[in-house]
Write a protein that holds these residues in place. Sequence first.
Motif, PDB file in Angstrom:
ATOM      1  N   SER A   1       2.594  18.632  -9.158  1.00  0.00           N
ATOM      2  CA  SER A   1       2.744  18.374  -7.608  1.00  0.00           C
ATOM      3  C   SER A   1       3.231  16.904  -7.674  1.00  0.00           C
ATOM      4  O   SER A   1       3.018  16.097  -8.420  1.00  0.00           O
ATOM      5  CB  SER A   1       1.141  18.326  -7.326  1.00  0.00           C
ATOM      6  OG  SER A   1       0.583  19.387  -7.082  1.00  0.00           O
ATOM      7  N   LEU A   2       3.970  16.946  -6.483  1.00  0.00           N
ATOM      8  CA  LEU A   2       4.702  15.570  -6.293  1.00  0.00           C
ATOM      9  C   LEU A   2       3.863  14.693  -5.409  1.00  0.00           C
ATOM     10  O   LEU A   2       3.221  15.324  -4.286  1.00  0.00           O
ATOM     11  CB  LEU A   2       6.135  15.897  -5.668  1.00  0.00           C
ATOM     12  CG  LEU A   2       7.030  16.974  -6.412  1.00  0.00           C
ATOM     13  CD1 LEU A   2       8.460  16.817  -5.854  1.00  0.00           C
ATOM     14  CD2 LEU A   2       7.300  16.065  -7.849  1.00  0.00           C
ATOM     15  N   TYR A   3       4.088  13.321  -5.591  1.00  0.00           N
ATOM     16  CA  TYR A   3       3.296  12.319  -4.678  1.00  0.00           C
ATOM     17  C   TYR A   3       3.911  10.949  -4.520  1.00  0.00           C
ATOM     18  O   TYR A   3       4.932  10.816  -5.469  1.00  0.00           O
ATOM     19  CB  TYR A   3       1.771  12.010  -4.957  1.00  0.00           C
ATOM     20  CG  TYR A   3       1.629  11.548  -6.401  1.00  0.00           C
ATOM     21  CD1 TYR A   3       1.354  10.337  -6.428  1.00  0.00           C
ATOM     22  CD2 TYR A   3       1.648  12.405  -7.520  1.00  0.00           C
ATOM     23  CE1 TYR A   3       1.297   9.690  -7.758  1.00  0.00           C
ATOM     24  CE2 TYR A   3       1.562  11.963  -8.400  1.00  0.00           C
ATOM     25  CZ  TYR A   3       1.128  10.698  -8.874  1.00  0.00           C
ATOM     26  OH  TYR A   3       0.879  10.134  -9.925  1.00  0.00           O
ATOM     27  N   ASP A   4       3.896  10.293  -3.376  1.00  0.00           N
ATOM     28  CA  ASP A   4       4.568   9.026  -3.337  1.00  0.00           C
ATOM     29  C   ASP A   4       4.004   7.965  -4.403  1.00  0.00           C
ATOM     30  O   ASP A   4       2.821   7.837  -4.716  1.00  0.00           O
ATOM     31  CB  ASP A   4       4.196   8.285  -1.935  1.00  0.00           C
ATOM     32  CG  ASP A   4       4.922   9.063  -0.815  1.00  0.00           C
ATOM     33  OD1 ASP A   4       5.663  10.132  -1.130  1.00  0.00           O
ATOM     34  OD2 ASP A   4       4.708   8.835   0.535  1.00  0.00           O
ATOM     35  N   ARG A   5       5.029   7.026  -4.947  1.00  0.00           N
ATOM     36  CA  ARG A   5       4.596   6.244  -5.860  1.00  0.00           C
ATOM     37  C   ARG A   5       3.760   5.012  -5.034  1.00  0.00           C
ATOM     38  O   ARG A   5       2.948   4.523  -5.526  1.00  0.00           O
ATOM     39  CB  ARG A   5       5.850   5.709  -6.612  1.00  0.00           C
ATOM     40  CG  ARG A   5       5.623   4.503  -7.506  1.00  0.00           C
ATOM     41  CD  ARG A   5       6.753   3.881  -8.494  1.00  0.00           C
ATOM     42  NE  ARG A   5       7.200   5.074  -9.282  1.00  0.00           N
ATOM     43  CZ  ARG A   5       6.758   5.107 -10.449  1.00  0.00           C
ATOM     44  NH1 ARG A   5       5.849   4.204 -11.222  1.00  0.00           N
ATOM     45  NH2 ARG A   5       7.165   5.912 -11.272  1.00  0.00           N
TER      46      ARG A   5
ATOM     47  N   LEU B   1      11.761  -6.642   4.119  1.00  0.00           N
ATOM     48  CA  LEU B   1      10.618  -6.266   3.887  1.00  0.00           C
ATOM     49  C   LEU B   1       9.877  -4.938   4.690  1.00  0.00           C
ATOM     50  O   LEU B   1      10.362  -4.616   5.856  1.00  0.00           O
ATOM     51  CB  LEU B   1       9.719  -7.265   4.073  1.00  0.00           C
ATOM     52  CG  LEU B   1       9.514  -8.553   3.570  1.00  0.00           C
ATOM     53  CD1 LEU B   1       8.257  -9.496   3.497  1.00  0.00           C
ATOM     54  CD2 LEU B   1      10.125  -8.357   1.918  1.00  0.00           C
ATOM     55  N   GLY B   2       9.353  -4.033   4.246  1.00  0.00           N
ATOM     56  CA  GLY B   2       8.792  -2.845   4.605  1.00  0.00           C
ATOM     57  C   GLY B   2       7.385  -2.784   4.341  1.00  0.00           C
ATOM     58  O   GLY B   2       6.632  -3.395   3.770  1.00  0.00           O
ATOM     59  N   TYR B   3       7.071  -1.327   4.686  1.00  0.00           N
ATOM     60  CA  TYR B   3       5.607  -1.074   4.290  1.00  0.00           C
ATOM     61  C   TYR B   3       5.457   0.395   4.078  1.00  0.00           C
ATOM     62  O   TYR B   3       6.219   1.124   4.463  1.00  0.00           O
ATOM     63  CB  TYR B   3       4.708  -1.144   5.751  1.00  0.00           C
ATOM     64  CG  TYR B   3       3.252  -0.520   5.521  1.00  0.00           C
ATOM     65  CD1 TYR B   3       2.473  -1.180   4.718  1.00  0.00           C
ATOM     66  CD2 TYR B   3       2.782   0.673   6.234  1.00  0.00           C
ATOM     67  CE1 TYR B   3       1.009  -0.576   4.567  1.00  0.00           C
ATOM     68  CE2 TYR B   3       1.622   0.974   6.392  1.00  0.00           C
ATOM     69  CZ  TYR B   3       0.479   0.358   5.333  1.00  0.00           C
ATOM     70  OH  TYR B   3      -0.536   0.810   5.254  1.00  0.00           O
ATOM     71  N   ALA B   4       4.742   0.989   2.860  1.00  0.00           N
ATOM     72  CA  ALA B   4       4.610   2.212   2.520  1.00  0.00           C
ATOM     73  C   ALA B   4       3.158   2.529   2.862  1.00  0.00           C
ATOM     74  O   ALA B   4       2.203   2.014   2.802  1.00  0.00           O
ATOM     75  CB  ALA B   4       4.723   2.295   0.941  1.00  0.00           C
ATOM     76  N   GLU B   5       3.191   3.676   3.636  1.00  0.00           N
ATOM     77  CA  GLU B   5       1.926   3.982   4.306  1.00  0.00           C
ATOM     78  C   GLU B   5       0.732   4.562   3.214  1.00  0.00           C
ATOM     79  O   GLU B   5       1.001   4.989   2.146  1.00  0.00           O
ATOM     80  CB  GLU B   5       2.118   5.121   5.395  1.00  0.00           C
ATOM     81  CG  GLU B   5       2.915   4.851   6.536  1.00  0.00           C
ATOM     82  CD  GLU B   5       3.535   5.915   7.373  1.00  0.00           C
ATOM     83  OE1 GLU B   5       2.852   6.367   8.400  1.00  0.00           O
ATOM     84  OE2 GLU B   5       4.541   6.737   6.846  1.00  0.00           O
ATOM     85  N   ASN B   6      -0.458   4.548   3.572  1.00  0.00           N
ATOM     86  CA  ASN B   6      -1.468   4.883   2.711  1.00  0.00           C
ATOM     87  C   ASN B   6      -1.745   6.309   2.713  1.00  0.00           C
ATOM     88  O   ASN B   6      -2.664   6.888   3.124  1.00  0.00           O
ATOM     89  CB  ASN B   6      -2.978   4.193   3.332  1.00  0.00           C
ATOM     90  CG  ASN B   6      -3.822   4.290   2.156  1.00  0.00           C
ATOM     91  OD1 ASN B   6      -3.880   4.651   0.919  1.00  0.00           O
ATOM     92  ND2 ASN B   6      -5.093   3.973   2.721  1.00  0.00           N
ATOM     93  N   GLY B   7      -0.836   7.199   2.117  1.00  0.00           N
ATOM     94  CA  GLY B   7      -1.037   8.534   1.916  1.00  0.00           C
ATOM     95  C   GLY B   7      -0.045   8.926   0.671  1.00  0.00           C
ATOM     96  O   GLY B   7       0.548   8.206   0.194  1.00  0.00           O
ATOM     97  N   TYR B   8      -0.305  10.125   0.491  1.00  0.00           N
ATOM     98  CA  TYR B   8       0.552  10.885  -0.815  1.00  0.00           C
ATOM     99  C   TYR B   8       1.793  11.434  -0.672  1.00  0.00           C
ATOM    100  O   TYR B   8       2.730  11.581  -1.407  1.00  0.00           O
ATOM    101  CB  TYR B   8      -0.498  11.437  -1.527  1.00  0.00           C
ATOM    102  CG  TYR B   8      -1.661  11.028  -2.516  1.00  0.00           C
ATOM    103  CD1 TYR B   8      -1.274  10.511  -3.753  1.00  0.00           C
ATOM    104  CD2 TYR B   8      -2.737  10.539  -1.511  1.00  0.00           C
ATOM    105  CE1 TYR B   8      -2.344   9.975  -4.485  1.00  0.00           C
ATOM    106  CE2 TYR B   8      -3.660   9.797  -2.522  1.00  0.00           C
ATOM    107  CZ  TYR B   8      -3.482   9.550  -3.677  1.00  0.00           C
ATOM    108  OH  TYR B   8      -4.490   8.979  -4.550  1.00  0.00           O
ATOM    109  N   GLU B   9       2.141  11.684   0.839  1.00  0.00           N
ATOM    110  CA  GLU B   9       3.340  12.315   1.074  1.00  0.00           C
ATOM    111  C   GLU B   9       4.147  12.101   2.147  1.00  0.00           C
ATOM    112  O   GLU B   9       4.955  12.649   2.618  1.00  0.00           O
ATOM    113  CB  GLU B   9       2.910  13.873   1.308  1.00  0.00           C
ATOM    114  CG  GLU B   9       2.180  14.654  -0.017  1.00  0.00           C
ATOM    115  CD  GLU B   9       1.923  16.227   0.450  1.00  0.00           C
ATOM    116  OE1 GLU B   9       1.809  16.570   1.641  1.00  0.00           O
ATOM    117  OE2 GLU B   9       1.472  16.925  -0.554  1.00  0.00           O
ATOM    118  N   TYR B  10       4.033  10.872   2.586  1.00  0.00           N
ATOM    119  CA  TYR B  10       4.610  10.411   3.881  1.00  0.00           C
ATOM    120  C   TYR B  10       6.085  10.334   3.270  1.00  0.00           C
ATOM    121  O   TYR B  10       6.921  10.835   4.261  1.00  0.00           O
ATOM    122  CB  TYR B  10       4.199   8.897   4.161  1.00  0.00           C
ATOM    123  CG  TYR B  10       2.809   9.193   4.947  1.00  0.00           C
ATOM    124  CD1 TYR B  10       2.947   9.391   6.059  1.00  0.00           C
ATOM    125  CD2 TYR B  10       1.564   8.669   4.351  1.00  0.00           C
ATOM    126  CE1 TYR B  10       1.635   9.453   6.892  1.00  0.00           C
ATOM    127  CE2 TYR B  10       0.307   8.530   4.960  1.00  0.00           C
ATOM    128  CZ  TYR B  10       0.599   9.107   6.509  1.00  0.00           C
ATOM    129  OH  TYR B  10      -0.798   9.255   6.961  1.00  0.00           O
TER     130      TYR B  10
END
Length: 569
Positions: free
Chosen positions: A190-194, A154-163
Amino acid sequence: MIVSSRIPQAFIDEVVTRTDIVELIDNHVSLKKKGKEYAACCPFHNEKTASFTVSPEKQFYHCFGCGAHGTALGFLMEYERLDFIEAVEVLAQQHGLEVPQDETNFVKSDHQNLYILLEQANLYFQKNLRQHPHAIDYLKNRGVSGEVAAKYDLGYAENGYEYLLKQFNNSATQEQLIEIGLIKKNDKGSLYDRFRNRIVFPIKDRRGRVIGFGGRVLDDAVPKYLNSPETPVFHKSDALYGLYEARKSNHTTKALIVVEGYMDVVALAQHGIDNVVATLGTATTSQHIQQLYRCTQEIIFCFDGDRAGREAAWRAAQQTIPLFTDGLETKFLFLPQGEDPDSLIRTRGKEIFLQYVDEGDSLSTFIFSKLSEDIDTRTPSGKARLAQIAKPLLEKFPNGVFKRLVFEELEKKVGAPIHYNTSALNNTKPAVPSNNKATPVRLAIAALLHQPSLALDIGSIAHLEICSLSGVPLLTKIIKIWKLEPSLSHAALIERFRDRPEEQQIQKLMTWSPPELAEPKQALEDALSWIERKTQTSRVQELIEKESTDGLTEDERQEFKNLLHQKAS
């Protein structure tokens, strides 16, 4: 991944030699000792009497019913639907070996870079989880321990658009991130994290490779769950979350429980129930069923008890019916209104959940219960209606004992005989007749396959190397191989001929047992003598024809005299 021609033959020999085919197949099919061999009902076709045999001596399997045969690699390729390279990698992994990679000849598959990138993202998300206490606290509050979180990566995706985007700032890599669904592009380019502010669940294939991700929000944002989109390596219609981990935890998986969510899988594992998988927010498909039945003989579907859950269960049952051969089992359990496996096991405990599992409906019970809804089966018209709607559905079962029994059950319910189609979806393959005529060349090859050490007693094979008889080139190759490598196993020998014209011939002769092979040494000597005489006769005729047209050289005249002398003696 390496193309097959680039894997050193010595490594393939090593992997095959280290593998015990009996142990390998017994992990998938229950084998029983029968004399010197092991037997079972064939996993590749529907049958009532065991005709599938496994030879520990030859490290070879053969079905006398449908003709399926092969080595450990062949079994994995057929049973697990793997290609050759994947099968080699699976066996290598089991033995703690790494497939050699010759950098000068290393060829990556079209998707290898995508798998590498997915694994890098997986490691990044796992690292993030360890660095964000609030994400760890969320899992702890859901009852998930660090041990279980580590088991499922299990992991965690941070609360942001470009991490994640900033971790891979190469433009070519970013294009691949878009291809595997980790990065999105908006209307302005523009690119951003899903995945943002989500617990991340890596979804793996049966070999443990990450193929996609699921994400669960930590707050009230929508959607609550988010999956990777369809990609070249991720297809929701055949992906199952937790299948790799379930197989890894259970050497022989007796049953697999199918739930609807990632957290259900993790929560049940937290309570010691780790034979659990989840569909990925999509209806159960026939591909799911096939994957599950390749891993177990029993599937237990677990659904919510509401209307939506029962409709999902009915769709799963309809997908199961055409694949439900004799010896398989399927159950359906429905949880109380408002409960899911995660909430039930956390509030009421493991024993209560397992009680629901034990009390689940069998496939036939669920089918008749569903079909009888809104029908008064106490009346003649109601019974006729049940027969009318049940018959076409039940005819989709593969022919066998279960199909006959389920129609008998229908007949009892309606009180009348039901005539049904026994040929529909019949997956029983006819017995494969043997067409191995006992020619001397075939007998010679079969004798060597029966007793490889005989190759060491063979002297000069010069006459075989010039012989034009059909099958002799193969005989010559086998003699040379076993003379040079007398300890080479039967299975390794077969793999030397994979994807070559001789492969099928060797595999057929491997199971051929004509009366002459009762004495393999004598059979080989007689066959080689016949081939030598036949070769001499052909050469004499060839020289006679040349003498009448072009004349013979001095060497050919001497050869002619020697041949006549040999024939006379």
